[in-house]
Design an enzyme around this catalytic site. Sequence first.
Site, PDB file in Angstrom:
ATOM      1  CG  ASP A  21      -1.941   1.069   1.245  1.00 28.00           C
ATOM      2  OD1 ASP A  21      -1.995   1.833   0.269  1.00 28.00           O
ATOM      3  OD2 ASP A  21      -2.698   1.152   2.228  1.00 28.00           O
TER       4      ASP A  21
ATOM      5  CG  ASP B 125      -3.594   3.889  -3.162  1.00 24.79           C
ATOM      6  OD1 ASP B 125      -4.388   2.950  -3.371  1.00 24.79           O
ATOM      7  OD2 ASP B 125      -3.829   4.793  -2.342  1.00 24.79           O
ATOM      8  CD  GLU B 126      -5.775  -1.084  -1.886  1.00 23.78           C
ATOM      9  OE1 GLU B 126      -5.496  -1.813  -0.910  1.00 23.78           O
ATOM     10  OE2 GLU B 126      -6.841  -0.457  -1.988  1.00 23.78           O
TER      11      GLU B 126
END
Length: 349
Positions: free
Chosen positions: A9, A103-104
């Site tokens: 993350d 974003d992960e």
Amino acid sequence: MSKFIVHIDLNAFFAQAEILNDPSLRGKPIAIGRETKRAVVATASYEARRFGVNSGMPVSEAKRLCKDLILIPGHYQYYIQLSNLFFGYLKKIYPIIEKASIDECYIDMTDQLQIVDQYDYLFDLQMRLYKATKLKCSIGLGSNKFLAKMASDYKKPLGLTIFDKNNIEQLLWPIPISKMFGIGKKTYPKLEELGIKTIGDLAKCDDKKVKSLLGNQFIFLRDEARGFGDDYVDTSAFDPKSISAERTFSEDVTNYDEIREVLSNICKEIGQKLSLYKKTTNCIAIKFRSPDFITTSKRETLNKSISNADELFFESLKLLDKYYHEQPIRLIGISCEKVNECVNEDEIN
């Protein structure tokens, strides 16, 4: 045999990106969002979070909590470029990877983590990622996606946590139920009223009222709290069958030039994704959403395959001119459907 699933993350990703672009922002309370009546915070730096500024909060509330808050409208094309750089780096090393959002991601590292010191291996990966991309991330390891996700959330920024059957009672169970992945903002207060204050409370629960509240999700969520869960990592996000992007306007829009500019940015985003996945398309669709949330989609098949932003914009403008009649809209989107592998890499510009 249990799998080793890793969740990575990016920490306060949009804020990190803005600091990379403008180092003078480092150490200052910043938030990504526009100063309009509908605006909410997309993300905030950790300096801003210390004042209570959080994602999804109205910008007006964020400015009330933090008087020195620096508000940045956001540069989403730039964020996409950094995201593609980060996950592209990972994809070269790990074939079984699932991109969960900008974003992960989840990675099945069962093969890589069998005979190594897992903590040292992941710490080294964390440092290599920072060296290669200048982006900080938190990493979580578990035997399934739920445990990996909860582990990456356990410490931020630059956290590294391993959840396994030997430590979940000590580390996972004391976490407030409001922080449990899969429990919504409307549900956790009701659970707290029924005495479910922590993840451990849910893991040990057999209460009829809680079962009634959670319905058919009860067994699933309780099993996750007990350390069980889905360990399948879906790689299809790196081989998409369609690619789309959309924008929601801060206010209802009828101005053609404004819509045209947004459409251009959407096409640039899709063009970058087509390039990343080495795809082309000959079927595109345009989507409008009205102020009363009625969505209209129109699609057309082209007589050739296209791949770059300029071609997409040209074809999208033809759809806009054909189907947009100055009606107010709050959202516009473009979708490339039935995308195909690029036969010749020169097709991708």
